[in-house]
Design an enzyme around this catalytic site. Structure first.
Site, PDB file in Angstrom:
ATOM      1  CB  ILE A  40       2.437 -37.201  34.720  1.00 39.33           C
ATOM      2  CG1 ILE A  40       3.462 -36.142  34.264  1.00 39.33           C
ATOM      3  CG2 ILE A  40       2.357 -37.242  36.241  1.00 39.33           C
ATOM      4  CD1 ILE A  40       3.089 -34.701  34.610  1.00 39.33           C
ATOM      5  CE1 TYR A 177       0.883 -25.078  31.040  1.00 35.49           C
ATOM      6  CE2 TYR A 177      -0.446 -23.878  32.622  1.00 35.49           C
ATOM      7  CZ  TYR A 177      -0.041 -25.066  32.073  1.00 35.49           C
ATOM      8  OH  TYR A 177      -0.557 -26.245  32.543  1.00 35.49           O
ATOM      9  CE  LYS A 184      -3.179 -28.201  33.728  1.00 32.42           C
ATOM     10  NZ  LYS A 184      -3.748 -29.554  33.721  1.00 32.42           N
TER      11      LYS A 184
HETATM   12  P1  NAD Z   1       0.567 -36.291  28.194  1.00 29.96           P
HETATM   13  O1  NAD Z   1       0.499 -35.705  26.829  1.00 29.96           O
HETATM   14  O2  NAD Z   1       1.305 -37.537  28.354  1.00 29.96           O
HETATM   15  O3  NAD Z   1      -0.913 -36.496  28.769  1.00 29.96           O
HETATM   16  C1  NAD Z   1      -2.013 -35.687  28.390  1.00 29.96           C
HETATM   17  C2  NAD Z   1      -3.163 -36.633  28.211  1.00 29.96           C
HETATM   18  O4  NAD Z   1      -4.375 -35.917  27.943  1.00 29.96           O
HETATM   19  C3  NAD Z   1      -2.957 -37.592  27.034  1.00 29.96           C
HETATM   20  O5  NAD Z   1      -3.064 -38.929  27.481  1.00 29.96           O
HETATM   21  C4  NAD Z   1      -4.121 -37.270  26.094  1.00 29.96           C
HETATM   22  O6  NAD Z   1      -4.619 -38.417  25.420  1.00 29.96           O
HETATM   23  C5  NAD Z   1      -5.134 -36.746  27.087  1.00 29.96           C
HETATM   24  N1  NAD Z   1      -6.192 -35.987  26.431  1.00 29.96           N
HETATM   25  C6  NAD Z   1      -6.084 -34.808  25.750  1.00 29.96           C
HETATM   26  N2  NAD Z   1      -7.299 -34.483  25.243  1.00 29.96           N
HETATM   27  C7  NAD Z   1      -8.171 -35.474  25.620  1.00 29.96           C
HETATM   28  C8  NAD Z   1      -9.545 -35.722  25.383  1.00 29.96           C
HETATM   29  N3  NAD Z   1     -10.312 -34.872  24.671  1.00 29.96           N
HETATM   30  N4  NAD Z   1     -10.100 -36.841  25.915  1.00 29.96           N
HETATM   31  C9  NAD Z   1      -9.354 -37.706  26.635  1.00 29.96           C
HETATM   32  N5  NAD Z   1      -8.047 -37.539  26.894  1.00 29.96           N
HETATM   33  C10 NAD Z   1      -7.468 -36.427  26.369  1.00 29.96           C
HETATM   34  O7  NAD Z   1       1.180 -35.127  29.110  1.00 29.96           O
HETATM   35  P2  NAD Z   1       1.391 -34.992  30.679  1.00 29.96           P
HETATM   36  O8  NAD Z   1       2.385 -33.912  30.817  1.00 29.96           O
HETATM   37  O9  NAD Z   1       1.624 -36.291  31.321  1.00 29.96           O
HETATM   38  O10 NAD Z   1      -0.006 -34.381  31.147  1.00 29.96           O
HETATM   39  C11 NAD Z   1      -0.829 -34.961  32.140  1.00 29.96           C
HETATM   40  C12 NAD Z   1      -1.384 -33.870  33.035  1.00 29.96           C
HETATM   41  O11 NAD Z   1      -0.326 -33.313  33.797  1.00 29.96           O
HETATM   42  C13 NAD Z   1      -2.029 -32.715  32.297  1.00 29.96           C
HETATM   43  O12 NAD Z   1      -3.185 -32.277  33.009  1.00 29.96           O
HETATM   44  C14 NAD Z   1      -0.965 -31.647  32.347  1.00 29.96           C
HETATM   45  O13 NAD Z   1      -1.473 -30.332  32.237  1.00 29.96           O
HETATM   46  C15 NAD Z   1      -0.437 -31.908  33.744  1.00 29.96           C
HETATM   47  N6  NAD Z   1       0.860 -31.301  34.038  1.00 29.96           N
HETATM   48  C16 NAD Z   1       1.948 -31.550  33.239  1.00 29.96           C
HETATM   49  C17 NAD Z   1       3.158 -30.953  33.528  1.00 29.96           C
HETATM   50  C18 NAD Z   1       4.359 -31.173  32.645  1.00 29.96           C
HETATM   51  O14 NAD Z   1       5.299 -30.375  32.738  1.00 29.96           O
HETATM   52  N7  NAD Z   1       4.390 -32.211  31.824  1.00 29.96           N
HETATM   53  C19 NAD Z   1       3.289 -30.107  34.644  1.00 29.96           C
HETATM   54  C20 NAD Z   1       2.171 -29.886  35.439  1.00 29.96           C
HETATM   55  C21 NAD Z   1       0.964 -30.489  35.123  1.00 29.96           C
END
Ligand code: NAD
Length: 277
Positions: A40, A177, A184
């Site tokens: 995202i 979850y 969250k």
């Molecule tokens: P993604 O896996 O692409 O991104 C997650 C990111 O977190 C990665 O870039 C990873 O490197 C980083 N990360 C994890 N541990 C870390 C650490 N210790 N230090 C630095 N970076 C770290 O997945 P995404 O779905 O794009 O997630 C991005 C955000 O969106 C998250 O907070 C996720 O909870 C939230 N989100 C996702 C969804 C979904 O359905 N994909 C829905 C709602 C919210």
């Protein structure tokens, strides 16, 4: 680091859903949480560049850096990037120093970081381990405080905007979850306290809560494809949410259009959260 910001090729090509309105012209922002092209955060970065912002990235380790390198090459970009594991205090402070040297001041940052052990994202919540609980909180929630502390001095002169990404599992029980829902909930509360704390410096803190989107993190949740299917069948808009739709809301929150909004939670979920189920 390129001095002039280039518009990513994919945006020039597809024009996505929006054309540029220069909403972020002259602003500088840091995007935290790109892992690959499905992230995202990558969609947010591209939308911010489309709107004229200069964007820098943090990345978690060499493997992610290689992914970022490919993305930058594909898009013909040469942005600033710096290593950061949000659980490491020494990396947080050196990242802050490096960004200060690079930009002096910044206008916004995106927190798109979350992690929980695979075994905690499924099964009975009552089996959550102490270690797994702490890790999920540290990466997914405490990191917003740590990053705000690092970047506050870079934003307090002119004001700024911070956006974090959450999910509905913070306030409703979403199957599998588990520990991430609790992290969250803490993240959303953290954002409100930070908004109160930093409001006098005109630093705004808001949370965007997207519906489910297929990304690397999401693939760790059991039965995620079923979640997507269910979501599009019942959400008022009868579709899944795209990362680009989430990104456009982040652009709004980083822009001056949202200058009186802070401490808020905004759903970008095709209306799913409004349903009684
Ligand atoms: P993604 O896996 O692409 O991104 C997650 C990111 O977190 C990665 O870039 C990873 O490197 C980083 N990360 C994890 N541990 C870390 C650490 N210790 N230090 C630095 N970076 C770290 O997945 P995404 O779905 O794009 O997630 C991005 C955000 O969106 C998250 O907070 C996720 O909870 C939230 N989100 C996702 C969804 C979904 O359905 N994909 C829905 C709602 C919210």
């Amino acid at each position: 680091m390129s001095q002039t910001q280039t518009i990513p090729k994919s945006i020039q090509k597809e024009n996505l859903s929006m054309s540029s309105n220069n909403l972020l012209k002259g602003k500088k922002g840091i995007i935290i949480g790109v892992a690959n092209k499905w992230s995202i955060a990558w969609a947010v970065a591209k939308a911010c560049m489309r709107e004229g912002a200069e964007i820098g990235f943090t990345y978690q380790g060499e493997r992610v850096l290689r992914n970022l390198g490919k993305l930058f090459k594909e898009e013909n970009l040469d942005p600033f990037s710096v290593n950061l594991d949000v659980t490491k205090d020494e990396e947080l402070s050196s990242c802050g120093e490096t960004i200060k040297k690079q930009y002096g001041q910044i206008d916004f940052f995106l927190h798109a970081v979350a992690f929980a052990k695979r075994e905690e994202l499924g099964g009975e919540f009552v089996n959550t381990s102490r270690d797994g609980y702490h890790l999920a909180q540290d990466v997914s929630s405490y990191s917003l405080i740590a990053l705000s502390k690092v970047f506050k001095p870079l934003m307090e002169e002119k004001g700024g905007s911070i956006v974090a990404l959450s999910y509905l599992g913070s306030e409703r029980v979403v199957k599998n979850y588990n520990v991430m829902g609790v992290a969250k909930a803490a993240l959303e509360s953290t954002a409100r306290y930070l908004a109160y704390d930093m409001g006098p410096k005109n630093i705004r803190v808001n949370v965007v809560s997207p519906g489910p989107i297929k990304t690397l993190s999401a693939s760790g949740i059991d039965d995620f494809s079923k979640m997507l299917e269910h979501f599009r069948s019942v959400a008022p808009l009868k579709k899944n949410v795209s990362a680009e739709e989430v990104a456009d809301t982040c652009v709004f929150l980083f822009s001056d259009l949202s200058r009186a909004i802070t401490g808020e939670l905004i759903y970008v979920d095709c209306g799913y959260n409004t349903l009684a189920m």
